[in-house]
Design a protein around this motif. Sequence first.
Motif, short mmCIF file in Angstrom:
data_model
loop_
_atom_site.label_atom_id
_atom_site.label_comp_id
_atom_site.label_asym_id
_atom_site.label_seq_id
_atom_site.Cartn_x
_atom_site.Cartn_y
_atom_site.Cartn_z
N GLU A 167 5.22 7.90 0.29
CA GLU A 167 3.84 7.42 0.40
C GLU A 167 3.23 7.19 -0.98
OE1 GLU A 167 1.95 10.41 2.72
OE2 GLU A 167 2.67 9.64 4.65
N GLN A 168 3.53 8.10 -1.92
CA GLN A 168 3.00 7.95 -3.27
C GLN A 168 3.55 6.70 -3.96
OE1 GLN A 168 4.08 11.73 -5.01
NE2 GLN A 168 2.29 12.78 -4.19
N GLU A 169 4.81 6.41 -3.72
CA GLU A 169 5.39 5.20 -4.32
C GLU A 169 4.76 3.95 -3.70
OE1 GLU A 169 7.02 5.18 -6.93
OE2 GLU A 169 7.55 7.28 -7.03
N LEU A 170 4.47 4.00 -2.42
CA LEU A 170 3.79 2.86 -1.79
C LEU A 170 2.40 2.66 -2.39
CD1 LEU A 170 4.81 3.11 1.95
CD2 LEU A 170 4.96 1.08 0.52
N ASP A 171 1.69 3.76 -2.65
CA ASP A 171 0.38 3.65 -3.31
C ASP A 171 0.52 3.01 -4.68
OD1 ASP A 171 -0.88 4.81 -1.15
OD2 ASP A 171 -0.89 6.83 -2.01
N ASP A 231 10.08 0.83 -7.00
CA ASP A 231 10.99 0.42 -5.93
C ASP A 231 12.27 1.25 -5.97
OD1 ASP A 231 12.19 -0.97 -3.90
OD2 ASP A 231 12.54 -2.80 -5.05
N VAL A 232 12.80 1.44 -7.18
CA VAL A 232 14.01 2.25 -7.34
C VAL A 232 13.75 3.69 -6.90
CG1 VAL A 232 15.55 3.28 -9.07
CG2 VAL A 232 15.03 0.84 -9.16
N ARG A 233 12.61 4.25 -7.30
CA ARG A 233 12.30 5.64 -6.91
C ARG A 233 12.15 5.77 -5.40
NH1 ARG A 233 8.80 5.26 -11.49
NH2 ARG A 233 7.00 4.93 -10.12
N PHE A 234 11.58 4.75 -4.75
CA PHE A 234 11.42 4.76 -3.30
C PHE A 234 12.78 4.89 -2.61
CE2 PHE A 234 11.07 2.82 0.87
CZ PHE A 234 9.86 3.27 1.36
N ILE A 269 7.72 -7.03 0.09
CA ILE A 269 8.46 -5.80 -0.20
C ILE A 269 7.65 -4.59 0.24
CG2 ILE A 269 9.49 -4.39 -2.01
CD1 ILE A 269 10.99 -6.97 -1.54
N ILE A 270 6.37 -4.59 -0.06
CA ILE A 270 5.51 -3.46 0.32
C ILE A 270 5.44 -3.30 1.83
CG2 ILE A 270 3.13 -2.62 0.31
CD1 ILE A 270 2.87 -3.93 -2.49
N ASP A 271 5.30 -4.42 2.55
CA ASP A 271 5.27 -4.37 4.01
C ASP A 271 6.58 -3.80 4.56
OD1 ASP A 271 4.27 -5.21 6.77
OD2 ASP A 271 6.13 -6.37 6.61
N GLN A 272 7.70 -4.19 3.97
CA GLN A 272 8.98 -3.67 4.41
C GLN A 272 9.08 -2.17 4.13
OE1 GLN A 272 11.27 -6.40 2.09
NE2 GLN A 272 11.45 -7.92 3.74
N HIS A 273 8.60 -1.75 2.97
CA HIS A 273 8.62 -0.32 2.65
C HIS A 273 7.72 0.47 3.60
CE1 HIS A 273 10.04 -0.87 -1.81
NE2 HIS A 273 11.01 -1.02 -0.92
N ALA A 285 17.21 -1.60 10.25
CA ALA A 285 16.91 -3.01 10.49
C ALA A 285 15.96 -3.55 9.42
CB ALA A 285 16.29 -3.18 11.88
N VAL A 286 14.98 -2.74 9.01
CA VAL A 286 14.06 -3.16 7.96
C VAL A 286 14.80 -3.29 6.63
CG1 VAL A 286 11.96 -2.60 6.69
CG2 VAL A 286 12.11 -2.10 9.14
N LEU A 287 15.71 -2.36 6.37
CA LEU A 287 16.51 -2.44 5.14
C LEU A 287 17.32 -3.75 5.11
CD1 LEU A 287 17.64 -1.14 2.51
CD2 LEU A 287 19.47 -0.18 3.96
N ARG A 288 17.97 -4.08 6.24
CA ARG A 288 18.72 -5.33 6.30
C ARG A 288 17.81 -6.53 6.05
NH1 ARG A 288 21.20 -2.64 10.65
NH2 ARG A 288 19.88 -3.72 12.17
#
Length: 251
Positions: A136-140, A156-159, A200-204, A221-224
């Motif tokens: 959640e923090q990475e998304l913020d 993105d890498v940390r997520f 990218i954010i929506d996918q995360h 499925a989201v990762l793909r």
Amino acid sequence: MNLEIEPVAQRSLSSQIADQIRQAIMDGSLKADDRLPTEGELAQRYQVSRPTIREALKRLAAQNLVRSRRGPTGGTFINRPSAADLSDALSSATTLLVGMDAFSMDEINQTRLLMEQNCIRLAADAITSEQLQQLEQELDTQQQPQLSPEEFCASDVRFHRTIAEASANQLLSFIMFSIIEALQPISNMVTFRFRERSVIIDQHQRMLRALQNSDAELACAVLREQINYLAEKYAEVQQWRDNREPVKPAQ
């Protein structure tokens, strides 16, 4: 090829001693938390000066193979490097191979998908509340409008690295670290001019919700979807490069 040749110095004694101790660690003769002899004792055994021993121990400490502790119970002890410490070296080797075109982008994406899907399936059951909070923090962070491309890539890498850690499988996490740290930044920085952060954010966000609900298949499925999206953007980059007019040499 213009290669300047200089005389090659013989390997230092400290380097040879460090290699011998490192080999003893690798073959199990020395184990984690074993205490090494004192500098004076090592100097006597190897028949070298104490500064030479000190330099050898500095080399091992730089590799996180030994640690020092002061006091009556102090000394130099064999360290147990973390997966993160060792994965840095593996990531560097992987980055070098990618830079030399040893792997295609298709191979990179395929490998990442296969490995990270396994992490997601395990993480769906094992992820902790602290790790969900990290995601959640990475998304913020990723939603900050002033975030630079490099900072967005790092987040993105940390997520994805947090997802690998959440698998609770140390060996799988170790292998994934090298893939995420070496391959994902390359893919990100190649495509950053063409991809949309909002996608990218929506996918995360959807990936996080799936993990919160322990829905491994949806998260996979989201990762793909994300990897396919980045592959499409990479193809656009290649097409853009092919269509660019060649730069004329200066007159």
